[in-house]
Design an enzyme around this catalytic site. Structure first.
Site, short mmCIF file in Angstrom:
data_model
loop_
_atom_site.label_atom_id
_atom_site.label_comp_id
_atom_site.label_asym_id
_atom_site.label_seq_id
_atom_site.Cartn_x
_atom_site.Cartn_y
_atom_site.Cartn_z
N LEU A 1 0.82 -1.22 0.00
CA LEU A 1 0.00 0.00 0.00
C LEU A 1 0.85 1.26 0.00
CD1 LEU A 1 -2.93 -1.04 2.37
CD2 LEU A 1 -2.86 -1.01 -0.14
N ARG A 2 2.16 1.12 0.18
CA ARG A 2 3.11 2.22 0.01
C ARG A 2 2.96 3.35 1.02
NH1 ARG A 2 6.01 -1.25 -2.65
NH2 ARG A 2 5.67 -1.42 -4.90
N ASP B 1 0.13 -9.75 -4.80
CA ASP B 1 1.42 -9.03 -4.73
C ASP B 1 1.31 -7.68 -5.45
OD1 ASP B 1 4.01 -8.37 -4.13
OD2 ASP B 1 4.94 -9.73 -5.56
N GLY C 1 7.79 -5.30 -9.98
CA GLY C 1 6.44 -5.32 -9.42
C GLY C 1 5.38 -4.77 -10.35
#
Lengths: 429, 70
Positions: A64-65, A306, A325
């Site tokens: 979620l950064r 992911d 990613g």
């Protein structure tokens, strides 16, 4: 008092082995009952005719950064993308800035999610301080603050002794250890799976063995320590076989697979498109088939995305330069239907289990079922609607998906979280 | 796993003695790690026999050595 009645859907609840056309009544954040011809005065009605009604989907592996990398994603935008993908619960990995390696960061994420997220958010804590692989993080304090597992995802613990100690502590706190299995020395410098295709493209390879040796190490350490060990996003034929072996021996070993690892292969990497770069890398058809076989046989417990958002300014670089990613929340169900259900590999019940009882069992979340009294999380989806994924319309802040423009048959219709409709398709699109 | 976290989850503190039998005593051969293995309140409490144990331990070891090499 708020009530919601989901009517006339085909209800599939693997936990109670229920599969029939019926209604679900939700009230005050709980499932009240499942049955035919239910009525509830004053309840909001959701017509699910022609749709599948399932327990709320859980994605046990997202990034979620937030805190620290909010230009890529926030807890709010990530949860919106999750709901639009049919997920009602997501578990966020600790590789934020700062790393979620202590109770203060965990509490911040929990509180931020309470204010901003439209889905449930369960944090995963780091194994080691700053995920540096040296000193153990404050595992017990983080558990009290709300983490559901520990992982140094993306920066795997290379020191086997540290991993052993982590498993011992995790066991005493009844937490699973999730490992991104990658021997960083073997994979160093690689950009894609090492094989014919990497040779053809002239890109440096990441051998399957870099994944396999760590899966083997961790299974053996799980045997030594008695810890619950979960393999994140496994992608190779050997990894699937080793998890199946561990399960046959009765070890507490589980694993997840991502949709991209069973939907596309290294041969699909065309034109050096950086949206095909992730870890583990897309592997060969032989590996993809093994992942699908593992899903069919039960060796694989859960599907997890992911989801790894990166802004275009970072992802849209040369293949060798861009970060690893891809996003995945909004395409997971569509890809799973396409590759697993429409092909006849697995039943809809098994598909639902991979998104519900599978992850809930690994993390021991009291979720993933429509039994009376369970949290009122419901996913509504269909299996036939034709639609095209447009990454530019994504609810995520980032656009790094290799599935932009892909046509799907079937996908999410609504995500009901805590008894409220967090997202539904006819309002959103 | 910091020292404070270790003490929080594994350290012996007065609140734990509440669940012990009333005549239970606290033993440790020394040297003790105050604030890590056990709190000072526990180490210095009426129920602690640690100093007796350490003192007696010297006599016992002296006696054992005497028997073995004497």
């Amino acid at each position: 008092m708020s009530a919601l009645l989901v009517k006339n859907g085909r209800i599939i609840d693997p936990a109670s082995k229920f599969d029939d056309i019926a209604d679900v009544l939700l009230r005050d954040g709980r499932i009240v009952e499942v049955g035919r011809g239910l009525a509830a005065e004053g309840a909001e009605i959701f017509d699910a005719s022609g749709c599948i009604v399932a327990p709320g989907f859980i994605d046990m592996h997202v990034h979620l950064r937030e805190p620290g990398i909010e230009h890529a994603e926030t807890i709010e935008t990530g949860s919106r993308a999750a709901a639009a993908g049919g997920f009602t619960s997501i578990c966020c990995m600790p590789n934020t800035i700062p790393v979620n390696d202590n109770a203060t960061v965990t509490s911040y994420i929990v509180e931020r999610a309470r204010q901003q997220a439209i889905t449930n958010v369960f944090p995963i804590g780091a194994i080691t301080k700053n995920s540096a692989g040296e000193e153990l993080a404050d595992i017990g304090s983080m558990k009290h603050a709300g983490i559901v597992a520990i992982s140094d995802d993306g920066r795997p613990v290379m020191n086997a002794r540290v991993m052993r100690r982590a498993m011992e502590f995790a066991r005493s706190f009844d937490l699973p250890v999730i490992d991104h299995c990658e021997d960083l020395n073997l994979s160093a410098g690689g950009d894609m799976h090492e094989g014919l295709q990497s040779t053809r493209l002239g890109l440096r390879g990441i051998p399957s063995s870099s994944e396999d040796v760590m899966v083997a190490r961790d299974i053996l350490l799980a045997q030594t320590t008695g810890a619950r060990f979960h393999v994140a996003h496994l992608s190779s034929r050997n990894a699937v076989a080793m998890v199946a072996y561990a399960k046959a021996k009765g070890l507490a070993v589980t694993c997840e697979a991502t949709p991209h690892h069973f939907a596309i292969t290294d041969a699909d990497i065309a034109g050096y498109d950086s949206n095909y770069k992730m870890k583990p890398p897309l592997r060969t058809e032989c590996d993809v088939n093994a992942v699908i076989e593992g899903i069919v046989s039960g060796a694989i417990d859960a599907i997890a995305t992911d989801h790894a958002p990166h802004p275009g300014s970072e992802k849209m670089q040369e293949f060798e330069k861009c970060p690893f990613g891809i996003t995945g929340l909004e395409t997971a169900l569509g890809l799973s239907l396409e590759k697993l259900v429409h092909t006849g590999k697995i039943s809809l019940t098994r598909l639902v289990a991979l998104f519900t009882t599978g992850p809930a069992g690994v993390l021991r979340l009291n979720r993933g079922t429509l039994r009376a009294g369970a949290p009122a999380d419901v996913t509504v989806f269909d299996t036939e609607r034709e639609w095209t994924y447009d990454a530019n319309q994504s609810h995520s802040k980032s656009r790094n998906s290799p599935f932009h423009g892909r046509k799907f048959r079937g996908g999410p219709i609504a995500a009901i979280v805590n008894g409220h409709i967090a997202w539904r398709i006819d309002k959103a699109e | 796993m910091s020292v404070s976290e270790y003490f929080r989850f594994y350290g012996l503190r007065l609140e734990h003695l509440v669940s012990a039998k009333p005549d239970a005593i606290v033993m440790h051969p020394g040297p003790i790690n105050r604030g890590r293995e056990l709190s000072s309140e526990v180490a210095d409490s009426q129920r602690s026999v640690i100093l007796n144990q350490v003192e007696n331990g010297i006599a016992v070891r002296m006696a054992v050595l005497e028997r073995v090499v004497g």
